[in-house]
Design an enzyme around this catalytic site. Sequence first.
Site, short mmCIF file in Angstrom:
data_model
loop_
_atom_site.label_atom_id
_atom_site.label_comp_id
_atom_site.label_asym_id
_atom_site.label_seq_id
_atom_site.Cartn_x
_atom_site.Cartn_y
_atom_site.Cartn_z
N ASP A 153 0.93 -1.16 -0.07
CA ASP A 153 0.10 0.14 -0.05
C ASP A 153 0.77 1.23 0.04
OD1 ASP A 153 -2.39 1.89 0.74
OD2 ASP A 153 -3.46 -0.18 1.00
N HIS A 178 -3.40 6.03 3.38
CA HIS A 178 -4.35 4.80 3.25
C HIS A 178 -3.71 3.55 3.69
CE1 HIS A 178 -6.15 1.67 0.10
NE2 HIS A 178 -7.21 2.47 0.14
N SER A 236 -11.26 -0.94 -1.06
CA SER A 236 -9.99 -1.19 0.01
C SER A 236 -10.16 -1.25 1.59
CB SER A 236 -9.13 0.44 0.02
OG SER A 236 -8.47 0.45 -1.30
#
Length: 591
Positions: free
Chosen positions: A182, A243, A426
Amino acid sequence: MQHKALSLALAAAIVAGATGTALSAGPAQPKLIRADFSALGNDDGSNDRFIVKYRNGAAAQSDAAQLTRTLDSVASRTVLRAAGAAPRARHLRRLAASGAHLVRLSRKLDRVEAQNFMLAIAADPAVEYIVPDRLRQPTGVPNDPFYASHQWHYNHPVGGAGAQPAWDGGATGQGVVVAVLDTGVTEHPDLAGNLLPGYDFIVDHEVSGRATDGRVPGGADTGDWVAANACGAGTPARSSSWHGTHVSGTVAAVSNNGAGMAGVAFDARIVPVRVLGHCGGYDSDINDAIVWASGGHVEGVPDNEYPAEVINMSLGGNGACEVATQAAIDSAVARGTTIVVAAGNQNTDAISHTPANCQNVITVGSNGISGKRASYSNYGARIDIAAPGGGVNDGANQNQGYIWSTVNLGTTVPGQAGYGGMVGTSMAAPHVAGVAAIVQSALSTPKSPLELAALLKQTARPFPIAPDRPLGIGIVDAGSAVVVARAGGQPLTNGVPRTGLRGNAGEGFVYVFPVAAGTARLNVITYGGTGQVKLLAKNGSEPTTSSYEAISQRPGNNQTITINAPAAGAYYVKVLGAATFTGVSVKATSM
C-alpha cells in the site's frame, strides 16, 4: 488505489486520548510466592473465595473439617471485626488437577482484610500456597475505547465480519504475518507493537517523493499528496491519504491496550510494503513487492526475514491482468501465500479491474452495515466474497457509514496519529486478510492458499437479501471459518446444497456446518436421486448410528432434521447409505 473520503469528525475528538499512550512491554514474570495478592480486588469488599493448597501429609489437606477449623481460627485472629463477628469458612470442593481446596468465607473481605488473612494462612509451613478465586471476564471483547462505539464492521450481525466468536475461541492471528502492499505506514501507537521491518519498493523518485531514485528499507508512508495537474492535465490537488495506515489498522491494530481501536487479527504482525506514492504506483514495483513479501528473492533488496502467509492489496486500476503480475502472484501462491485483493470502486464489472481480475487471488467486494452491496463496489462473477467496506449513507448514523481505523492527521507529510473513517473495497479487503490470518492462527498446520480461499467462501454468511449485482457467495464470517477449520472435513455453506452424492450401503459423506450462538433453528435435509440414505447430525463430533443428536431414516432419500435452539459450534452432518444411492443432495440452513 481504492481510497475514499476520510472523515476527521471523530479523529480530532479522540486523538488527544491517544496522545502519549504507551504500549505495554508485556507482563513481568510472576514471582513464586505462597500468598499471591496480585488478583485481589481493590477496597471493594469482593474477596470471599480462596484456593488453598496444603502439603501432602498435612491434616488440613486430607480432612476438610480440619481445614475449615484452621481457617476459622485464622479468620478470628486476623480479620477486622468492625462489621460484626469474624467470618466463617466453608469448604466447597477439592480441585481436580492440583488437589487444592476451594473455600468460601461467610462474608466478603476488603483488600486489607484479605491480605491479612492470606498472610496468616501462608505463614503455616504446611501451606504450599493460597490465592484468591477471582471472577475473570471474557477476553474476546477488546477494551479499546472506540471499538464498541465505532467498529460495527467487525461484529454487526447483518453486515459485520463475525470476528467476536473467533476471538472468543482464541483465534486472534497469533504467529501469522500479513504483508500490506500500500502507501506504507505512519508512526501510530496502535500499530507500533505489531509492525515488522518492511520496505519501500518505489524506485521512481517522483512517485516516492525522495530526492533520488531507488528503494529503501522501512516501508514508511511519507505522504502521497499531489498538486493540481501533477498526475495529468485536469487532475485535482489532494492531501495525503494515509491509506496504508488505515488498511494496516483494520488488519492488525494493537488491541486490548486500552487505547484507540482494534484490528481484525489483532495478534498478527504486519510487514508494511510501500508500493503507492504520489500519483499511484507502478506494476513493476508492485510485482517485485509481491515476490519479496512472500519470501522470494528480488535483486538488489535484502530478502524478507518475515515472509507473509497473507498479502493484502487494496489497490488496482482498469485493464486486463498483466502477464508479469500474474506470474508474481503465482510465484507467491506457490510459496504458500494467500493474496487478498480489493475489487475496485467503479460500480462496474470487476473483470475490467486489475489485479482483481487476476487468477489465484481472493477478490473482495464491499457491503455496508445493512449487508447490501455498497453502491460504489465493483461486482460480477470475478468477486469471490464480500466484506464490510462502508456505505456512507447505509446506517442510522455517520459512524455506521464508515470503516474506522488508524490514520494520520497530517495533510501532506506525517503529522499527529489519529483515527478516522474511510469507505471502499480497500477497506473490505483487509477484513478478509485479517480473517485469513485468524484462520491460519487457529490451525497447527496452515491451509494452502487454495484451501483457505475455499474455506472462506464456504463459510461465508448469506446476504440478508440477494444483492442487486453479483458480489460473491456471501459476507466473510470469521467465527464460522474458524469453527470449520478446526473441525476439519468438508464444510456445508448455509443454504447452499451439496449435490450429486452417490455410494453404496454403509458408505457416506460427512460435512461440517458452523452454528453461531443464538441460532434459533437448524434445518438439514436430503433430497433427490434414487436409493436410500439416512441423515444424522451431532454437535462437536462425527455422528454414528449409535451416537447422534438427531437422525432421519424414512424410506427413500427425503430426510429432514430440525434442531431448535442448537448449541453453538461445529455440527457434523452425515449422509449414510442404507442402500445404494445416487444423485442425492444435502442442504443445511440456520436461522
